[in-house]
Structure formats: structure tokens, C-alpha cells
Write an enzyme that holds these catalytic residues in place. Structure first.
Site, mmCIF file in Angstrom:
data_model
loop_
_atom_site.group_PDB
_atom_site.id
_atom_site.type_symbol
_atom_site.label_atom_id
_atom_site.label_comp_id
_atom_site.label_asym_id
_atom_site.label_seq_id
_atom_site.Cartn_x
_atom_site.Cartn_y
_atom_site.Cartn_z
ATOM 1 N N CYS A 291 0.893 -1.185 0.000
ATOM 2 C CA CYS A 291 0.000 0.000 0.000
ATOM 3 C C CYS A 291 0.916 1.217 0.000
ATOM 4 C CB CYS A 291 -0.852 0.042 1.266
ATOM 5 S SG CYS A 291 -1.788 -1.445 1.598
ATOM 6 N N ALA A 292 1.475 1.550 -1.141
ATOM 7 C CA ALA A 292 2.669 2.409 -1.125
ATOM 8 C C ALA A 292 2.399 3.908 -1.141
ATOM 9 C CB ALA A 292 3.580 2.044 -2.289
ATOM 10 N N GLY A 295 4.285 7.135 -0.965
ATOM 11 C CA GLY A 295 5.611 6.603 -1.292
ATOM 12 C C GLY A 295 6.716 6.932 -0.314
ATOM 13 N N GLY A 296 6.384 7.530 0.821
ATOM 14 C CA GLY A 296 7.426 7.897 1.785
ATOM 15 C C GLY A 296 8.188 6.685 2.297
ATOM 16 N N GLU A 339 0.163 0.351 -5.632
ATOM 17 C CA GLU A 339 -0.790 1.381 -5.216
ATOM 18 C C GLU A 339 -1.913 1.389 -6.256
ATOM 19 O OE1 GLU A 339 -1.395 3.706 -2.632
ATOM 20 O OE2 GLU A 339 -3.106 4.161 -3.928
ATOM 21 N N ASP A 381 1.101 -1.153 4.928
ATOM 22 C CA ASP A 381 0.820 0.079 5.685
ATOM 23 C C ASP A 381 -0.596 0.492 5.276
ATOM 24 O OD1 ASP A 381 1.095 2.456 7.089
ATOM 25 O OD2 ASP A 381 2.266 3.445 5.525
ATOM 26 N N CYS A 434 -1.451 4.287 10.859
ATOM 27 C CA CYS A 434 -1.226 5.556 11.547
ATOM 28 C C CYS A 434 -2.425 5.781 12.460
ATOM 29 C CB CYS A 434 -1.068 6.683 10.538
ATOM 30 S SG CYS A 434 -0.563 8.186 11.386
#
Ligand SMILES: C[S@@+](CC[C@H](N)C(=O)[O-])C[C@H]1O[C@@H](n2cnc3c(N)ncnc32)[C@H](O)[C@@H]1O
Length: 498
Positions: A291-292, A295-296, A339, A381, A434
């Protein structure tokens, strides 16, 4: 929104002179309310084109972010000053009243100036008709605040702490009750710490930068910050992190050229922990970020885990949906970033630009175009409520509702299952959110791993020995009030070998 000079302002009076900072703050509130905009994305661009001096820009930020964060509290306060329920007030007028109430409650703007400037703002944006109403409401709010002598709990009609601590903290700290319940639960019902966690959501976060490994280092970032007159310090934990105390990071040449980027230190720690965790058995060198976008973490993983020798830097491009050939992937340690959303896949490609062995595929993580068991490491993520980043997204606490979890949790579980299927026996999966909400963190991990005999839960704290206060494990939960990071959650899982 009705501009100054709208039909309502025609007549005897000239258009009201509204100071630009308040008008801009009101525009942010309108955009959030009307179009679902994100204040943290909108405000910087509004300010950049405003031509306002730094002090006024600071005031706009304080007003807009402050009023959005405190919205539930401000509405409660306004409700005590009008017989009309706040939810029934015309939205443009309601946003002006919220800004006025915020100035009275939380800033040092003198009451008289807060009332008068709010009336001017109402006149300029809603016309003459609601002026008397707005004036009366603002005067009543100012009087209530003065009468209360600073006793916020009494002013806002909060329940007493000893009778209903959660309700009390919710009102006094301007959070919806359900979020306070979640925070208190995860913090083991320690109410002092819960109060500190809620207060941290209202503090201006430092800007965290990542010096991308192999591209630059943080000494260079610190030197550039000093040259630009920005106050900067090394991050507390990540060897790649720099914390900036305000200022525009885009002014730093390494950030402008993509060698460094803005990235919360908590996100850096997730990528770092996955990279540090040893796999068992022979690595084929493939890391997948399921789940990019934007892209961080993918960019940091590329720096930590891919092979940069040999091929010169090629910009990563998005392939839809075919992945690179097995031969290309097998030619050295590489990263595949998935993604599904086109715009976000484009952002991933941008953050991976210059990485010779990173590919971006526009695909759903639940149907990755790769053979099962082909990856050594997978980062998943997942999309989540974002309750861990409330300090960066001022409106989010009022926009999110508990019902959001009903759609998110099944997706999170399915993505974790897909990650475990994709990793080889002996390989490692990092599951991250998060958010500290147990429904999308611990419970997803327990529910998925409980149904798989082929998976072990690792003690994720061991991958981050430099980070203190991580609790009793085996998961990692970071907190703004403890670590100065977003409230990232991470579980590390290993596919067992047969
Ligand atoms: C929390 S963000 C990931 C942040 C990212 N790892 C970073 O550090 O920049 C979650 C991402 O998952 C994407 N997403 C949503 N549904 C997905 C799916 N079914 N498969 C893969 N990714 C998905 C979202 O578009 C979003 O970009």
C-alpha cells in the site's frame, strides 16, 4: 460562499473592511465544511499566494487550525449563546461565528476586537441580514467567558471529572468522546496520560525530514537548515531524521531535489524496523510495499534494502498492471511498490525517482501480480482512520466517525492476509497503521494470525532498541506525547518455515 459586495451588502453601508488573515481563515473553514478539503493541504497553498507577512500567516494558521481542532467545543459554546441550534445556522455564518468564538476562547485577541472583527467578517461574507444575530451571539459568548473566570469545564458545561472523566476530558480537550475512549483504553485507562495524549493533538508538530540513505545524510540537512536560518535538530531515534522547528523545508536544496523529504519520524521507524529484521533462509532480495502511496516509506525502504550498485539512476515509472519480469526483479535486491489509485501511484513513482531497482505497479494489494511466497519482506501500511495523525489534520477528529471502521477493518484484514501469502517462509511482514485504534491494530493482527498456523508474531520492540516507552509488546505503538511522532502502530510477523 458569498463574497464581499454580495446582494446582502448592497444598501446604505459600504462593504465591510475585513482583515485578510480572518478572511483567509474563514475560507479554509468553508472549504473544509463545504468541499471536504484537508486544511493541511489547502492552507499552505493559500498562504503561499497571499503575499501576507510571516506574522499574519502565523495568525491565519492559528485561527484556521485552532478553530477546526476545537470545532466541537466551539459549537458547544455557541449553543449556550443562541436559542437556534448551531447545526441549523447557515454554514457560512456558522464558520464566521466559530472563528469568533475561537478568538474569544483560545487567543489573546481582546474581546472587543474579536467581536467587532467577527461582525465585519459576517457582513462581508453573509451580508447585513444576520448582523444583529451575530453581534448578539458574540457578545453573549464574550460575557460567558468573562463570567466563567477561565473555568473552561464550567463554561462548556463539561461533566465533572470524578463523575465522568471521559466526558470531562472530551469537552475540555475538544475531542469527540469516542476518540477519548479509544485513547484511554489503549493507554490502560491512565487518565493523566490520556489527558497528555489529547493535549499533544493540539500542539504544533515539528516538521520531520528524512535524509534518504545513500543519497544524502542528516549532517548535510542540518548544515543547510543552519544556512537558511531554520532551527533544526537531529531526530530523536531515526538515524535519518531531522526535526525542524517551523519554516519552509522546501527551501533546503536537498529537499527541493528529492534527496531528502518530509516524513514523520514514526514512519521512518516503521521502514527501519522492517529493514532491520532478519529473515530466515536465503533471501532472493525482493521487498514489496503493498500500500505504497504516496511513497514515503517505499523511498526509505529502497534506500535501505535495494541494490544501488551497477545500474545508473532511472526514474521509476508506473506500470499498469503488469509487474517487471522475474528476470529484472531477480537481478539484484529490489523493491516493488503497489498502489491502486492512479494519482497516488504517480506520487510513489516521484518519490522513487532515481532508484535504479524500484518499480511501481498500479494494482490492488489483495491481488498483487506476483507469485505467492515470492517476497522476502512485505510492508503493509494499510488505509486507516488516521487517528494517529490528528495533530497534522486539524479537522479529522470531527470528520471521522466510529462507523468508518466497518469498511476499513475487512480491507485491513484482507491486505494483511495478502501480505502473508506473498511473503516466503522465513520472510517478514510489517503491518502498520497511523492509528492507535485497537480495532484496526491489535485486533486485526490477532484475528488474522489466529487463523494461520504458518505465522509467528515477533517482538517488534526489539527492532527499535533506541526507542523508549514502547510498552509491554509485542507490538510497537508510538505516541505524539511520548515520542513526538505520529501515533504509528506496527506489528512484525514471520512466515514460519515448514
Ligand atoms: C496509509 S497509506 C500508505 C502510506 C505509505 N506507505 C507511505 O508511507 O507513504 C495507505 C495507502 O493504501 C492505498 N490503498 C487503498 N486501498 C488499497 C488496496 N486495496 N490495495 C493497496 N493499497 C490500497 C491508499 O490509496 C493509500 O495510498
Amino acid at each position: 460562499m458569498s463574497p464581499a459586495g454580495s446582494p446582502g451588502t448592497r444598501g446604505a453601508r459600504p462593504p465591510a473592511a475585513v482583515d485578510r488573515p480572518r478572511r483567509l481563515a474563514w475560507e479554509v473553514l468553508r472549504a473544509v465544511d463545504e468541499r471536504g478539503s484537508y486544511a493541511n493541504l489547502l492552507l499552505p497553498s493559500l498562504l503561499a499566494g497571499s503575499g501576507l507577512p510571516a506574522r499574519d500567516r502565523g495568525f491565519v494558521t492559528e485561527l484556521a487550525y485552532g478553530a477546526l481542532r476545537a470545532q466541537g467545543t466551539l459549537d458547544g459554546l455557541l449553543d449556550t449563546a443562541t436559542s437556534r441550534p448551531v447545526r441549523d445556522i447557515d454554514p457560512p455564518l456558522r464558520d464566521a461565528l466559530r472563528l469568533g468564538a475561537y478568538q474569544l476562547l483560545r487567543t489573546r485577541v481582546p474581546a472587543r476586537a474579536a467581536v467587532a472583527s467577527t461582525v465585519d467578517l459576517v457582513r462581508a461574507t453573509s451580508g447585513e441580514r444576520p448582523i444583529r444575530f451575530a453581534n448578539a451571539v458574540m457578545r453573549r459568548v464574550a460575557a460567558r467567558i468573562a463570567e466563567s473566570g477561565g473555568d473552561l469545564a464550567q463554561l462548556l458545561g463539561a461533566p465533572r471529572f470524578d463523575a465522568d472523566p471521559i466526558g470531562h476530558l472530551a469537552v475540555v480537550n475538544a475531542h469527540p468522546r469516542w476518540i477519548v475512549e479509544v485513547v484511554a483504553e489503549v493507554l490502560g485507562d491512565d487518565l493523566d496520560e490520556t489527558r497528555a495524549a489529547l493535549a499533544a493533538d493540539d500542539e504544533r508538530p515539528a516538521v520531520h525530514l528524512v535524509a534518504r540513505p545513500g543519497r544524502t545524510d542528516r549532517e548535510r540537512l542540518l548544515a543547510e537548515a543552519a544556512q537558511e536560518g531554520l532551527v533544526a535538530a537531529p531526530g530523536l531515534y531515526s538515524p535519518f531524521a531531522v526535526r525542524l522547528d517551523g519554516g519552509d523545508p522546501g527551501r533546503l536544496p536537498t529537499v527541493a531535489s528529492g534527496l531528502a523529504a518530509v516524513q514523520d519520524e514514526g514512519s521512518q521507524l516503521v521502514a527501519l524496523a522492517l529493514a532491520r529484521t532478519a529473515t530466515v533462509g536465503r533471501d532472493r532480495g525482493l521487498t514489496v510495499d503493498l500500500c505504497a502511496g504516496p511513497g514515503g516509506k517505499a523511498a526509505l525502504l529502497a534506500g535501505l534494502l535495494t541494490d544501488r550498485s551497477g545500474a545508473g539512476p532511472e526514474p521509476a515509472s508506473v506500470s499498469e498492471p503488469a509487474p517487471p519480469s522475474g528476470a529484472a526483479l531477480g537481478a539484484g535486491a529490489s523493491l516493488l511498490a503497489l498502489e491502486p489509485r492512479a494519482t497516488r501511484a504517480g506520487l510513489v513513482a516521484r518519490s522513487l525517482a532515481g532508484e535504479p531497482r524500484a518499480w511501481v505497479v498500479r494494482a490492488d494489494g489483495r491481488a498483487a501480480p506476483l507469485p505467492a511466497g515470492s517476497a522476502d519482506r512485505v510492508l503493509v501500511d494499510v488505509p486507516c482512520t488516521g487517528l494517529g495523525a490528528l495533530r497534522r489534520r486539524p479537522e479529522a477528529r470531527w470528520r471521522r466517525i466510529p462507523g468508518d471502521l466497518a469498511a476499513l477493518v475487512p480491507l485491513q484484514s484482507a491486505l494483511l492476509v495478502a501480505a502473508l501469502d506473498l511473503v516466503r517462509p522465513g520472510g517478514v511482514v510489517a503491518y502498520a497503521t497511523c492509528s492507535p485504534h485497537p480495532a484496526e491494530t491489535v485486533e486485526v493482527v490477532r484475528q488474522v494470525t489466529g487463523q494461520r498456523a504458518d505465522t509467528s508474531v515477533l517482538d517488534a520492540r526489539l527492532a527499535l532498541p533506541e526507542v523508549d516507552a514502547l510498552g509491554s509488546g509485542p507490538f510497537v505503538q508510538l505516541w505524539p506525547h511520548r515520542h513526538g511522532t505520529d501515533a504509528m502502530f506496527m506489528a512484525l510477523l514471520r512466515r514460519n518455515q515448514n
